[in-house]
Motif scaffolding. Structure first.
Motif, PDB file in Angstrom:
ATOM      1  N   MET A   1       0.814  -1.202   0.000  1.00 28.81           N
ATOM      2  CA  MET A   1       0.000   0.000   0.000  1.00 28.81           C
ATOM      3  C   MET A   1       0.864   1.276   0.000  1.00 28.81           C
ATOM      4  SD  MET A   1      -3.137  -0.640  -0.147  1.00 28.81           S
ATOM      5  CE  MET A   1      -3.538  -2.259  -0.686  1.00 28.81           C
ATOM      6  N   LEU A   2       1.958   1.233   0.750  1.00 29.19           N
ATOM      7  CA  LEU A   2       2.829   2.407   0.815  1.00 29.19           C
ATOM      8  C   LEU A   2       3.406   2.743  -0.558  1.00 29.19           C
ATOM      9  CD1 LEU A   2       4.192   4.597   2.502  1.00 29.19           C
ATOM     10  CD2 LEU A   2       6.034   2.951   2.995  1.00 29.19           C
ATOM     11  N   ALA A   3       3.808   1.727  -1.315  1.00 32.34           N
ATOM     12  CA  ALA A   3       4.379   1.971  -2.648  1.00 32.34           C
ATOM     13  C   ALA A   3       3.342   2.621  -3.562  1.00 32.34           C
ATOM     14  CB  ALA A   3       4.883   0.660  -3.253  1.00 32.34           C
ATOM     15  N   ILE A   4       2.120   2.142  -3.515  1.00 29.80           N
ATOM     16  CA  ILE A   4       1.058   2.722  -4.345  1.00 29.80           C
ATOM     17  C   ILE A   4       0.817   4.175  -3.936  1.00 29.80           C
ATOM     18  CG2 ILE A   4      -1.410   2.623  -4.905  1.00 29.80           C
ATOM     19  CD1 ILE A   4      -1.150  -0.470  -4.551  1.00 29.80           C
ATOM     20  N   TYR A   5       0.718   4.404  -2.632  1.00 32.96           N
ATOM     21  CA  TYR A   5       0.474   5.749  -2.096  1.00 32.96           C
ATOM     22  C   TYR A   5       1.567   6.714  -2.539  1.00 32.96           C
ATOM     23  CZ  TYR A   5      -0.311   9.434   1.373  1.00 32.96           C
ATOM     24  OH  TYR A   5      -0.532  10.638   1.992  1.00 32.96           O
ATOM     25  N   LEU A   6       2.808   6.321  -2.348  1.00 37.33           N
ATOM     26  CA  LEU A   6       3.927   7.203  -2.696  1.00 37.33           C
ATOM     27  C   LEU A   6       4.015   7.423  -4.198  1.00 37.33           C
ATOM     28  CD1 LEU A   6       6.615   5.943  -0.173  1.00 37.33           C
ATOM     29  CD2 LEU A   6       5.231   8.035  -0.043  1.00 37.33           C
ATOM     30  N   ASN A   7       3.756   6.404  -4.986  1.00 34.72           N
ATOM     31  CA  ASN A   7       3.773   6.573  -6.436  1.00 34.72           C
ATOM     32  C   ASN A   7       2.642   7.472  -6.905  1.00 34.72           C
ATOM     33  OD1 ASN A   7       5.831   5.244  -8.269  1.00 34.72           O
ATOM     34  ND2 ASN A   7       5.549   3.693  -6.661  1.00 34.72           N
ATOM     35  N   ASP A   8       1.488   7.374  -6.282  1.00 35.36           N
ATOM     36  CA  ASP A   8       0.397   8.293  -6.633  1.00 35.36           C
ATOM     37  C   ASP A   8       0.807   9.734  -6.365  1.00 35.36           C
ATOM     38  OD1 ASP A   8      -1.251   6.275  -7.519  1.00 35.36           O
ATOM     39  OD2 ASP A   8      -2.550   6.270  -5.747  1.00 35.36           O
ATOM     40  N   HIS A   9       1.457   9.964  -5.230  1.00 31.26           N
ATOM     41  CA  HIS A   9       1.902  11.325  -4.916  1.00 31.26           C
ATOM     42  C   HIS A   9       3.042  11.764  -5.832  1.00 31.26           C
ATOM     43  CE1 HIS A   9      -0.518  12.860  -1.637  1.00 31.26           C
ATOM     44  NE2 HIS A   9      -0.673  11.595  -1.291  1.00 31.26           N
ATOM     45  N   TYR A  10       3.921  10.860  -6.181  1.00 28.22           N
ATOM     46  CA  TYR A  10       5.011  11.215  -7.100  1.00 28.22           C
ATOM     47  C   TYR A  10       4.442  11.580  -8.475  1.00 28.22           C
ATOM     48  CZ  TYR A  10       9.547  11.298  -9.313  1.00 28.22           C
ATOM     49  OH  TYR A  10      10.667  11.709  -9.994  1.00 28.22           O
ATOM     50  N   THR A  11       3.456  10.809  -8.911  1.00 28.39           N
ATOM     51  CA  THR A  11       2.801  11.108 -10.186  1.00 28.39           C
ATOM     52  C   THR A  11       2.133  12.482 -10.131  1.00 28.39           C
ATOM     53  OG1 THR A  11       2.462   8.768 -10.654  1.00 28.39           O
ATOM     54  CG2 THR A  11       1.010  10.321 -11.789  1.00 28.39           C
ATOM     55  N   GLY A  12       1.429  12.753  -9.029  1.00 27.81           N
ATOM     56  CA  GLY A  12       0.804  14.067  -8.852  1.00 27.81           C
ATOM     57  C   GLY A  12       1.827  15.181  -8.830  1.00 27.81           C
ATOM     58  N   ALA A  13       2.961  14.932  -8.186  1.00 26.44           N
ATOM     59  CA  ALA A  13       4.009  15.940  -8.121  1.00 26.44           C
ATOM     60  C   ALA A  13       4.583  16.235  -9.499  1.00 26.44           C
ATOM     61  CB  ALA A  13       5.119  15.479  -7.174  1.00 26.44           C
ATOM     62  N   THR A  14       4.683  15.211 -10.325  1.00 30.40           N
ATOM     63  CA  THR A  14       5.189  15.392 -11.684  1.00 30.40           C
ATOM     64  C   THR A  14       4.212  16.236 -12.503  1.00 30.40           C
ATOM     65  OG1 THR A  14       6.427  13.330 -11.570  1.00 30.40           O
ATOM     66  CG2 THR A  14       5.928  14.183 -13.777  1.00 30.40           C
ATOM     67  N   GLY A  15       2.933  15.910 -12.435  1.00 31.37           N
ATOM     68  CA  GLY A  15       1.925  16.709 -13.129  1.00 31.37           C
ATOM     69  C   GLY A  15       1.849  18.121 -12.569  1.00 31.37           C
ATOM     70  N   GLY A  16       1.950  18.236 -11.258  1.00 29.90           N
ATOM     71  CA  GLY A  16       1.911  19.548 -10.617  1.00 29.90           C
ATOM     72  C   GLY A  16       3.073  20.422 -11.048  1.00 29.90           C
ATOM     73  N   LEU A  17       4.251  19.831 -11.148  1.00 30.13           N
ATOM     74  CA  LEU A  17       5.414  20.591 -11.596  1.00 30.13           C
ATOM     75  C   LEU A  17       5.188  21.131 -13.001  1.00 30.13           C
ATOM     76  CD1 LEU A  17       8.272  21.641 -11.291  1.00 30.13           C
ATOM     77  CD2 LEU A  17       9.108  19.355 -11.904  1.00 30.13           C
ATOM     78  N   GLU A  18       4.640  20.299 -13.880  1.00 27.63           N
ATOM     79  CA  GLU A  18       4.313  20.756 -15.247  1.00 27.63           C
ATOM     80  C   GLU A  18       3.370  21.959 -15.196  1.00 27.63           C
ATOM     81  OE1 GLU A  18       4.834  19.421 -18.536  1.00 27.63           O
ATOM     82  OE2 GLU A  18       6.426  18.137 -17.758  1.00 27.63           O
TER      83      GLU A  18
END
Length: 166
Positions: A1-18
């Motif tokens: 669950m932690l890996a999914i959670y962190l990857n979701d936030h990393y994905t959001g951070a990537t889109g947010g940076l754009e």
């Protein structure tokens, strides 16, 4: 669950940076452009901090998920905004709201990890406190920008008041 959670936030951070980078480039106003450029640098640093936390927790970045997030951010640009071929003034407000929501989500992630830091020595509680403080400052700046954009773009033309009887 932690890996999914962190990857979701990393994905959001990537889109947010754009989004932060695009918003900074689109602003004509010098001060707002500078503020957004600085926020974009901070968001990049925050994403890098998340990547380091993931590495510390032995969670790898899911490249497929990240690519899908990148595509979703690009698709999010295709919205009706009152203009077909040019940037709408409403874009400033919608972008400010999206950036604010992203920063609030990031702060929630830092809080969740801060709770986990109480029992997991791989997490640096002080570093998470610093990241959370920065996210809260970012949210304050974005809320001011959002309110200013709303005032600029949502005000209705004032109608003359009826004449008062003499």
């Amino acid at each position: 669950m932690l890996a999914i959670y962190l990857n979701d936030h990393y994905t959001g951070a990537t889109g947010g940076l754009e989004l932060f980078q695009r918003a900074a480039k689109a602003r004509a106003d010098g001060e707002e452009k500078e503020v957004l450029a600085d926020l974009a640098r901070q968001v990049r640093d925050d994403r890098d901090a998340l990547a380091q936390i993931m590495a510390d927790l032995e969670v790898s970045v899911d490249r497929t998920r990240m690519a899908l997030g990148w595509v979703a951010e690009k698709a999010g640009r295709l919205k009706t905004n009152g203009r077909l071929l040019s940037r709408s003034p409403l874009s400033d407000l919608l972008e400010a709201e999206a950036m604010l929501l992203g920063v609030l989500g990031k702060a929630a992630c830092w809080r969740a990890l801060r709770t986990l830091a109480e029992s997991d020595r791989r997490l640096d509680a002080a570093r998470l406190d610093t990241l959370l403080d920065r996210a809260e400052r970012q949210a304050t700046v974005l809320e001011r920008m959002r309110v200013a954009a709303a005032a600029r773009n949502l005000s209705t033309p004032s109608t003359p008041s009826p004449a008062k009887p003499a």
